[in-house]
Design an enzyme around this catalytic site. Structure first.
Site, PDB file in Angstrom:
ATOM      1  N   TRP A 156      -6.103   7.424   3.766  1.00 12.48           N
ATOM      2  CA  TRP A 156      -7.468   6.953   4.030  1.00 12.48           C
ATOM      3  C   TRP A 156      -7.591   5.426   3.935  1.00 12.48           C
ATOM      4  O   TRP A 156      -8.570   4.862   4.397  1.00 12.48           O
ATOM      5  CB  TRP A 156      -8.453   7.564   3.042  1.00 12.48           C
ATOM      6  CG  TRP A 156      -8.014   7.455   1.613  1.00 12.48           C
ATOM      7  CD1 TRP A 156      -7.389   8.421   0.863  1.00 12.48           C
ATOM      8  CD2 TRP A 156      -8.110   6.299   0.752  1.00 12.48           C
ATOM      9  NE1 TRP A 156      -7.088   7.933  -0.395  1.00 12.48           N
ATOM     10  CE2 TRP A 156      -7.524   6.651  -0.487  1.00 12.48           C
ATOM     11  CE3 TRP A 156      -8.633   5.025   0.907  1.00 12.48           C
ATOM     12  CZ2 TRP A 156      -7.453   5.756  -1.569  1.00 12.48           C
ATOM     13  CZ3 TRP A 156      -8.572   4.128  -0.156  1.00 12.48           C
ATOM     14  CH2 TRP A 156      -7.974   4.510  -1.384  1.00 12.48           C
ATOM     15  N   ASN A 157      -6.616   4.760   3.289  1.00 12.42           N
ATOM     16  CA  ASN A 157      -6.886   3.350   2.974  1.00 12.42           C
ATOM     17  C   ASN A 157      -6.781   2.422   4.168  1.00 12.42           C
ATOM     18  O   ASN A 157      -7.344   1.340   4.167  1.00 12.42           O
ATOM     19  CB  ASN A 157      -5.986   2.884   1.825  1.00 12.42           C
ATOM     20  CG  ASN A 157      -4.513   2.961   2.163  1.00 12.42           C
ATOM     21  OD1 ASN A 157      -4.120   3.663   3.081  1.00 12.42           O
ATOM     22  ND2 ASN A 157      -3.702   2.202   1.447  1.00 12.42           N
ATOM     23  N   LYS A 180      -2.700  14.072  11.862  1.00 11.55           N
ATOM     24  CA  LYS A 180      -3.695  14.597  10.924  1.00 11.55           C
ATOM     25  C   LYS A 180      -4.138  13.438  10.036  1.00 11.55           C
ATOM     26  O   LYS A 180      -3.408  13.021   9.138  1.00 11.55           O
ATOM     27  CB  LYS A 180      -3.143  15.713  10.037  1.00 11.55           C
ATOM     28  CG  LYS A 180      -4.249  16.344   9.180  1.00 11.55           C
ATOM     29  CD  LYS A 180      -3.800  16.891   7.861  1.00 11.55           C
ATOM     30  CE  LYS A 180      -3.723  15.858   6.809  1.00 11.55           C
ATOM     31  NZ  LYS A 180      -5.094  15.296   6.456  1.00 11.55           N
ATOM     32  N   GLY A 233       1.469   8.040   2.457  1.00 11.88           N
ATOM     33  CA  GLY A 233       0.568   8.517   1.408  1.00 11.88           C
ATOM     34  C   GLY A 233       1.265   8.454   0.071  1.00 11.88           C
ATOM     35  O   GLY A 233       2.211   7.677  -0.119  1.00 11.88           O
ATOM     36  N   GLU A 255       6.402   6.746   4.005  1.00 15.31           N
ATOM     37  CA  GLU A 255       5.878   5.479   3.464  1.00 15.31           C
ATOM     38  C   GLU A 255       5.002   5.849   2.279  1.00 15.31           C
ATOM     39  O   GLU A 255       3.890   6.335   2.453  1.00 15.31           O
ATOM     40  CB  GLU A 255       5.073   4.757   4.537  1.00 15.31           C
ATOM     41  CG  GLU A 255       5.865   4.352   5.754  1.00 15.31           C
ATOM     42  CD  GLU A 255       6.770   3.164   5.493  1.00 15.31           C
ATOM     43  OE1 GLU A 255       7.600   2.858   6.353  1.00 15.31           O
ATOM     44  OE2 GLU A 255       6.637   2.540   4.414  1.00 15.31           O
ATOM     45  N   LEU A 256       5.540   5.669   1.080  1.00 14.65           N
ATOM     46  CA  LEU A 256       4.919   6.293  -0.092  1.00 14.65           C
ATOM     47  C   LEU A 256       4.308   5.258  -1.035  1.00 14.65           C
ATOM     48  O   LEU A 256       3.986   4.138  -0.640  1.00 14.65           O
ATOM     49  CB  LEU A 256       5.963   7.170  -0.784  1.00 14.65           C
ATOM     50  CG  LEU A 256       6.617   8.222   0.141  1.00 14.65           C
ATOM     51  CD1 LEU A 256       7.688   9.000  -0.608  1.00 14.65           C
ATOM     52  CD2 LEU A 256       5.590   9.147   0.743  1.00 14.65           C
ATOM     53  N   CYS A 289      -0.926  -0.008  -0.538  1.00 14.33           N
ATOM     54  CA  CYS A 289       0.353   0.385  -1.130  1.00 14.33           C
ATOM     55  C   CYS A 289       1.181  -0.815  -1.550  1.00 14.33           C
ATOM     56  O   CYS A 289       2.097  -0.697  -2.342  1.00 14.33           O
ATOM     57  CB  CYS A 289       1.136   1.202  -0.130  1.00 14.33           C
ATOM     58  SG  CYS A 289       1.389   0.289   1.396  1.00 14.33           S
ATOM     59  N   GLU A 386       0.672   3.402 -10.408  1.00 11.40           N
ATOM     60  CA  GLU A 386      -0.034   2.645  -9.366  1.00 11.40           C
ATOM     61  C   GLU A 386      -1.529   2.753  -9.625  1.00 11.40           C
ATOM     62  O   GLU A 386      -2.112   3.828  -9.542  1.00 11.40           O
ATOM     63  CB  GLU A 386       0.315   3.254  -8.004  1.00 11.40           C
ATOM     64  CG  GLU A 386      -0.205   2.526  -6.824  1.00 11.40           C
ATOM     65  CD  GLU A 386       0.195   3.206  -5.529  1.00 11.40           C
ATOM     66  OE1 GLU A 386       0.189   4.450  -5.464  1.00 11.40           O
ATOM     67  OE2 GLU A 386       0.528   2.483  -4.572  1.00 11.40           O
TER      68      GLU A 386
HETATM   69  N1  LIG Z   1       3.894   3.032   1.858  1.00  8.35           N
HETATM   70  C1  LIG Z   1       2.835   2.862   2.632  1.00  8.35           C
HETATM   71  O1  LIG Z   1       2.896   2.280   3.730  1.00  8.35           O
HETATM   72  C2  LIG Z   1       1.503   3.395   2.166  1.00  8.35           C
HETATM   73  C3  LIG Z   1       0.366   3.055   2.910  1.00  8.35           C
HETATM   74  C4  LIG Z   1      -0.866   3.538   2.470  1.00  8.35           C
HETATM   75  C5  LIG Z   1      -0.974   4.352   1.335  1.00  8.35           C
HETATM   76  N2  LIG Z   1       0.158   4.643   0.652  1.00  8.35           N
HETATM   77  C6  LIG Z   1       0.070   5.445  -0.578  1.00  8.35           C
HETATM   78  O2  LIG Z   1      -0.862   6.538  -0.386  1.00  8.35           O
HETATM   79  C7  LIG Z   1      -1.536   6.787  -1.605  1.00  8.35           C
HETATM   80  C8  LIG Z   1      -3.036   6.754  -1.402  1.00  8.35           C
HETATM   81  O3  LIG Z   1      -3.402   7.396  -0.194  1.00  8.35           O
HETATM   82  P1  LIG Z   1      -3.929   8.885  -0.239  1.00  8.35           P
HETATM   83  O4  LIG Z   1      -4.749   9.101  -1.449  1.00  8.35           O
HETATM   84  O5  LIG Z   1      -4.530   9.206   1.086  1.00  8.35           O
HETATM   85  O6  LIG Z   1      -2.573   9.691  -0.380  1.00  8.35           O
HETATM   86  P2  LIG Z   1      -2.389  11.265  -0.349  1.00  8.35           P
HETATM   87  O7  LIG Z   1      -0.950  11.465  -0.469  1.00  8.35           O
HETATM   88  O8  LIG Z   1      -3.286  11.974  -1.286  1.00  8.35           O
HETATM   89  O9  LIG Z   1      -2.891  11.721   1.133  1.00  8.35           O
HETATM   90  C9  LIG Z   1      -2.253  11.197   2.266  1.00  8.35           C
HETATM   91  C10 LIG Z   1      -2.426  12.189   3.406  1.00  8.35           C
HETATM   92  O10 LIG Z   1      -1.770  13.382   3.043  1.00  8.35           O
HETATM   93  C11 LIG Z   1      -2.633  14.485   3.226  1.00  8.35           C
HETATM   94  N3  LIG Z   1      -2.272  15.530   2.284  1.00  8.35           N
HETATM   95  C12 LIG Z   1      -2.562  15.620   0.969  1.00  8.35           C
HETATM   96  N4  LIG Z   1      -2.025  16.746   0.447  1.00  8.35           N
HETATM   97  C13 LIG Z   1      -1.386  17.385   1.467  1.00  8.35           C
HETATM   98  C14 LIG Z   1      -0.646  18.594   1.588  1.00  8.35           C
HETATM   99  N5  LIG Z   1      -0.447  19.404   0.543  1.00  8.35           N
HETATM  100  N6  LIG Z   1      -0.144  18.946   2.800  1.00  8.35           N
HETATM  101  C15 LIG Z   1      -0.337  18.140   3.875  1.00  8.35           C
HETATM  102  N7  LIG Z   1      -1.028  16.984   3.833  1.00  8.35           N
HETATM  103  C16 LIG Z   1      -1.542  16.612   2.636  1.00  8.35           C
HETATM  104  C17 LIG Z   1      -4.010  13.916   3.027  1.00  8.35           C
HETATM  105  O11 LIG Z   1      -4.982  14.744   3.647  1.00  8.35           O
HETATM  106  C18 LIG Z   1      -3.862  12.582   3.721  1.00  8.35           C
HETATM  107  O12 LIG Z   1      -4.013  12.753   5.115  1.00  8.35           O
HETATM  108  C19 LIG Z   1      -1.078   5.700  -2.576  1.00  8.35           C
HETATM  109  O13 LIG Z   1      -0.032   6.188  -3.375  1.00  8.35           O
HETATM  110  C20 LIG Z   1      -0.546   4.613  -1.673  1.00  8.35           C
HETATM  111  O14 LIG Z   1       0.416   3.805  -2.307  1.00  8.35           O
HETATM  112  C21 LIG Z   1       1.402   4.190   1.032  1.00  8.35           C
HETATM  113  O1  LIG Z   2      -1.382   0.459   2.165  1.00  4.68           O
HETATM  114  C1  LIG Z   2      -0.461  -0.154   2.694  1.00  4.68           C
HETATM  115  C2  LIG Z   2      -0.498  -0.372   4.177  1.00  4.68           C
HETATM  116  O2  LIG Z   2       0.785  -0.382   4.681  1.00  4.68           O
HETATM  117  C3  LIG Z   2      -1.397  -1.509   4.509  1.00  4.68           C
HETATM  118  S1  LIG Z   2      -0.601  -2.978   5.023  1.00  4.68           S
HETATM  119  O3  LIG Z   2       0.361  -2.592   6.080  1.00  4.68           O
HETATM  120  O4  LIG Z   2       0.056  -3.624   3.888  1.00  4.68           O
HETATM  121  O5  LIG Z   2      -1.693  -3.858   5.556  1.00  4.68           O
END
Ligand SMILES: NC(=O)c1ccc[n+]([C@@H]2O[C@H](COP(=O)([O-])OP(=O)(O)OC[C@H]3O[C@@H](n4cnc5c(N)ncnc54)[C@H](O)[C@@H]3O)[C@@H](O)[C@H]2O)c1
Ligand SMILES: O=C[C@H](O)CS(=O)(=O)O
Length: 483
Positions: A156-157, A180, A233, A255-256, A289, A386
């Site tokens: 969502w971010n 999705k 996520g 990308e976690l 992230c 985090e």
């Molecule tokens: N590495 C990156 O580029 C990056 C970028 C943005 C966010 N993030 C990470 O994401 C996290 C925050 O975002 P968030 O709260 O949306 O993460 P999240 O993992 O809760 O959700 C991410 C996505 O996964 C889906 N999801 C959740 N549970 C699921 C399941 N059991 N099966 C299938 N899909 C499922 C959600 O609906 C959403 O679309 C933070 O840890 C952040 O660091 C990483």
């Molecule tokens: O949350 C992390 C995303 O990858 C955003 S950005 O690419 O750092 O702008």
């Protein structure tokens, strides 16, 4: 009450070129994190309806993969131009469903567009190899071909950029993609679908499905037609999806989560370091992230740096993203602000001090004051977890070795930052930090041309750059006898 821009707003999913609601009529309500008001509704699809999208993606792949890269590129460029032309509307949509200030949201729309533009060109440069044969009657070639039907599950971010960072390379390579989006921010994803249609993307090439995450994710990870999953996520969910993808041996991009250290050495330009910390820590209210999660400052400049940082943070304005001159918007939901509160409380209980902020903002809801904590130690939760909020915990260190050891003491390895004016130290520290991305004398490293991704439990693979398209290609070795 500010409304979603109607021209781009859909309350249906994009499946096989049609805008469809769930047959059950079930919907997910989308709310504005600033005040909890409803800003839209999207379908909660059944597994069978998601399967239909998978089948449509497979049908579309037959033609899309065989088109000339130049033809695919032309359509992607039109999509890029449309996203840029609608950056204001897309920005407003992101502010209303995610909360980030309008200026940041519009910036994300342009950032999202940059991946489509970049990969429209990269798709035309998917080169293979001709390898000198050990036998004179044979010729050895390496071809690169699109993987096939791909799926993306996004957070969502960054409601737009985390989608185009995957869809751009996938479609440029000749793959088809089902997305999705996060249940909190689906409207921006569907708006990208509206613009994709206008750009001339054929039906089934790019589809957006919404619904219960486990239901939709179960189909996308379980289907053998889906040959690749790209997930952005949390590490927790990444592990689950990795396991669910194992039975069909899917190619994965993950990308976690992150836990970025920000190291300030005695010889740093302190004013630059403060600005870098502000940029890296408080972007999207600390919900990225690659946000700085821990600030390590060498003893010789600890007091000077923390004093400057606290003063600068005190000037950040908190408010609703549609209001002018707002720096910090609301956090995404109650869970998010409760986690931030718990991290601050834990740090204070273990001896940290508040230099700025430190509590919920007077606006209430999920608004939190931008915060600076001093006297932070490795024993505190902010060192290990985090925070994903506007909290800057400042640790003290004495030696370079101590700083690098503390910075690396985490299972994460996404982004790290450090400030020094010593050229020798740049090489020593950059090579010693166990992270996929390192910023030296800058707190902002994200763009479409560089390989974005992490090591350790921050993920697999890279997005953006010329590396980003490789994850959507298969290598085929051709040996042909000419004797
Ligand atoms: N590495 C990156 O580029 C990056 C970028 C943005 C966010 N993030 C990470 O994401 C996290 C925050 O975002 P968030 O709260 O949306 O993460 P999240 O993992 O809760 O959700 C991410 C996505 O996964 C889906 N999801 C959740 N549970 C699921 C399941 N059991 N099966 C299938 N899909 C499922 C959600 O609906 C959403 O679309 C933070 O840890 C952040 O660091 C990483
Ligand atoms: O949350 C992390 C995303 O990858 C955003 S950005 O690419 O750092 O702008």
């Amino acid at each position: 009450m500010t409304q979603m821009p109607s021209a781009l707003t859909r309350s249906a999913c994009l499946i096989d070129g049609e805008w469809r609601k769930a047959a059950s009529g079930e919907e997910i309500v989308v709310t504005n994190p600033a005040d909890g008001s409803e800003v839209g509704r999207v379908p909660s699809l059944s597994a069978a309806e998601v399967e239909e999208a998978v089948a449509a993606a497979e049908r579309a792949f037959a033609d899309w993969s065989k088109r000339a890269a130049r033809d695919r590129s032309a359509i992607l460029k039109r999509w890029f131009e449309l996203i840029v032309a609608h950056a204001d509307e897309l920005g407003l949509m992101m502010t209303l469903e995610q909360g980030k200030p309008l200026a940041e949201a519009r910036g994300e729309a342009l950032y999202a567009a940059s991946f489509i533009e970049w990969f429209a060109e990269e798709g035309k440069r998917v080169y293979g190899d001709v390898i000198p044969s050990p036998q004179t009657d044979k010729r050895i070639l390496v071809l690169k071909q699109p993987i096939g039907v791909c799926a993306a599950i996004t957070p969502w971010n960054f409601p737009a950029a985390m989608i185009t960072r995957k869809v751009g390379p996938a479609l440029a390579a000749g793959c088809t993609m089902i997305v999705k989006p996060a249940e909190q921010t689906p409207l921006t994803a569907l708006a990208l679908g509206v613009l994709a249609e206008q750009a001339g993307l054929p039906k089934g090439v790019f589809q957006v499905v919404t619904g219960d995450a486990k239901t939709v994710g179960g189909v996308l990870t379980g289907s053998d037609i889906v040959r690749k999953l790209s997930f952005t996520g949390s590490t927790e969910i990444g592990r689950i999806l990795m396991a669910q993808s194992a039975p069909t041996i899917k190619k994965l991009s993950l990308e976690l989560g992150g836990n970025a250290p920000f190291i300030v050495f005695d010889d740093a330009d302190l004013d630059a370091a403060v600005e870098g910390a502000i940029a890296s820590k408080y972007r999207n209210a600390g919900q990225t992230c690659v946000c700085t999660n821990r600030i390590y400052v060498q003893s010789g400049v600890y007091e000077a740096f923390t004093e400057k940082l606290a003063a600068r943070v005190g000037s950040l304005s908190v408010g609703v993203g549609t209001e002018p001159n707002v720096s910090i918007g609301p956090l995404i939901d109650d869970d998010a602000i409760e986690k931030v509160e718990a991290h601050v409380a834990d740090a204070l209980e273990k001896g940290a001090k508040v230099l700025a902020g430190g509590k919920r903002h007077a606006r209430g809801g999920t608004f939190y004051e931008p915060t600076v904590l001093s006297g932070v130690t490795q024993s505190m939760r902010v060192a290990r977890e985090e925070t994903f909020g506007p909290v800057a915990p400042v640790f003290r260190f004495d030696t370079e070795e101590e700083a690098v050891t503390m910075a690396n003491a985490t299972e994460f390895g996404l982004a790290a930052y450090f400030y020094t004016e010593s050229a020798r130290r740049v090489w020593r520290v950059a090579e010693a930090l166990e992270y996929g991305m390192v910023g030296h004398n800058t707190g902002l490293i994200s763009n479409e041309v560089a390989p974005f991704g992490g090591v350790k439990q921050s993920g697999l693979g890279r997005e953006g750059s010329h590396y980003g398209i490789e994850d959507y290609l298969e290598i085929k070795y051709l040996c042909t006898a000419i004797g």
